[in-house]
Design an enzyme around this catalytic site. Structure first.
Site, mmCIF file in Angstrom:
data_model
loop_
_atom_site.group_PDB
_atom_site.id
_atom_site.type_symbol
_atom_site.label_atom_id
_atom_site.label_comp_id
_atom_site.label_asym_id
_atom_site.label_seq_id
_atom_site.Cartn_x
_atom_site.Cartn_y
_atom_site.Cartn_z
ATOM 1 N N HIS A 44 20.089 -68.006 39.421
ATOM 2 C CA HIS A 44 18.957 -68.929 39.345
ATOM 3 C C HIS A 44 19.395 -70.378 39.198
ATOM 4 C CE1 HIS A 44 16.056 -65.742 39.340
ATOM 5 N NE2 HIS A 44 16.554 -65.191 38.255
ATOM 6 N N GLU A 149 17.455 -55.307 33.118
ATOM 7 C CA GLU A 149 16.271 -56.173 33.136
ATOM 8 C C GLU A 149 15.078 -55.532 33.827
ATOM 9 O OE1 GLU A 149 17.404 -59.751 35.234
ATOM 10 O OE2 GLU A 149 18.824 -58.650 36.482
#
Length: 256
Positions: A44, A149
């Protein structure tokens, strides 16, 4: 220099900065702070192969531990990060045992994995000169951390931890909460999320492996530490600048 793997094996709590700005000068400034490690984010953050190669230089020169989070599925970059001098790689979205096996294969030399040989830049930056010693010790000294996740990964934590070459897990609590609540909200501090994450830490300890987590609220470190987590990534450049500026301005205004 004591390696990250050695610190975690001894049970030390290790705090990592988080870098998303692809500029070696910014990373160099962060390396002057009190963090023991710096994680370069390719998923990210804006880091790419070139910035990872450049940024690991000030990290290793400052005796900090270099960690790289690779993009989803870029297991080839795991090997390159190690060749550049990283001590650990975090791989996102490891949702199946096969994902974990592919990741581990790129992280470890034979016979445990399939990592190919070209460590000279990393050896130079780590102050190592003996190729045979590097080959003999690298599988133990480099850490493959699989991100947990999603619900799929959570259900398979024991199996993922059981894959040879996987040294531990790393929890992304925000994505974990989105998956947990099936996209309805993001709430990494929800109590059932906290309990589920703590269970991941305990499973890692039971497997004799490491557990790391991105911390969204610093006072939660103690709770996760009790559950077995020892690698804690906190904040990012924007947070460090914002809090630093806020503290400076508050002190200046208080003097008026």
């Amino acid at each position: 220099m004591t390696l990250l793997a050695e610190r975690l094996t001894r049970g030390e709590a290790v705090f990592s900065a988080w870098s998303g700005l692809a500029h070696a000068g910014v990373v160099e400034a962060i390396a002057g702070l009190e963090f023991q490690a710096i994680t370069l984010d390719m998923q990210h953050g804006a880091h790419d192969e070139g910035s990872v190669e450049r940024s690991l230089l000030p990290i290793t020169a400052s005796a900090r531990h270099g960690v790289v989070r690779i993009p989803v599925g870029r297991f080839d970059m795991a090997s390159r990060a190690l060749d550049f001098g990283a001590e650990a790689v975090i791989a996102p979205m490891i949702n199946t045992v096969e994902d974990a096996r592919r990741f581990a294969a790129h992280m470890k030399y034979p016979p445990l994995g399939e990592r190919s040989w070209a460590p000279y830049l990393g050896m130079q930056r780590m102050g190592r000169t003996d190729p045979q010693e590097w080959l003999r010790e690298s599988n133990r000294n480099t850490l493959a951390l699989a991100m947990i996740e999603t619900r799929e990964a959570y259900a398979l934590v024991d199996e993922i931890l059981g894959v040879g070459g996987i040294d531990g897990v790393f929890v992304g609590p925000s994505d974990f909460s989105i998956a947990w609540f099936r996209g309805e909200r993001i709430d990494p501090l929800a109590e059932d999320i906290m309990d589920a994450i703590a269970a991941v830490g305990r499973k890692a300890v039971a497997a004799g492996k490491h557990a790391g987590i991105y911390i969204t609220d610093p006072p939660t470190v103690g709770r996760f530490h009790k559950a077995g987590f020892r690698f804690f990534a906190i904040g990012n450049e924007n947070v460090y600048m914002a809090q630093g500026a806020s503290n400076l301005l508050a002190a200046a205004r208080a003097s008026l």
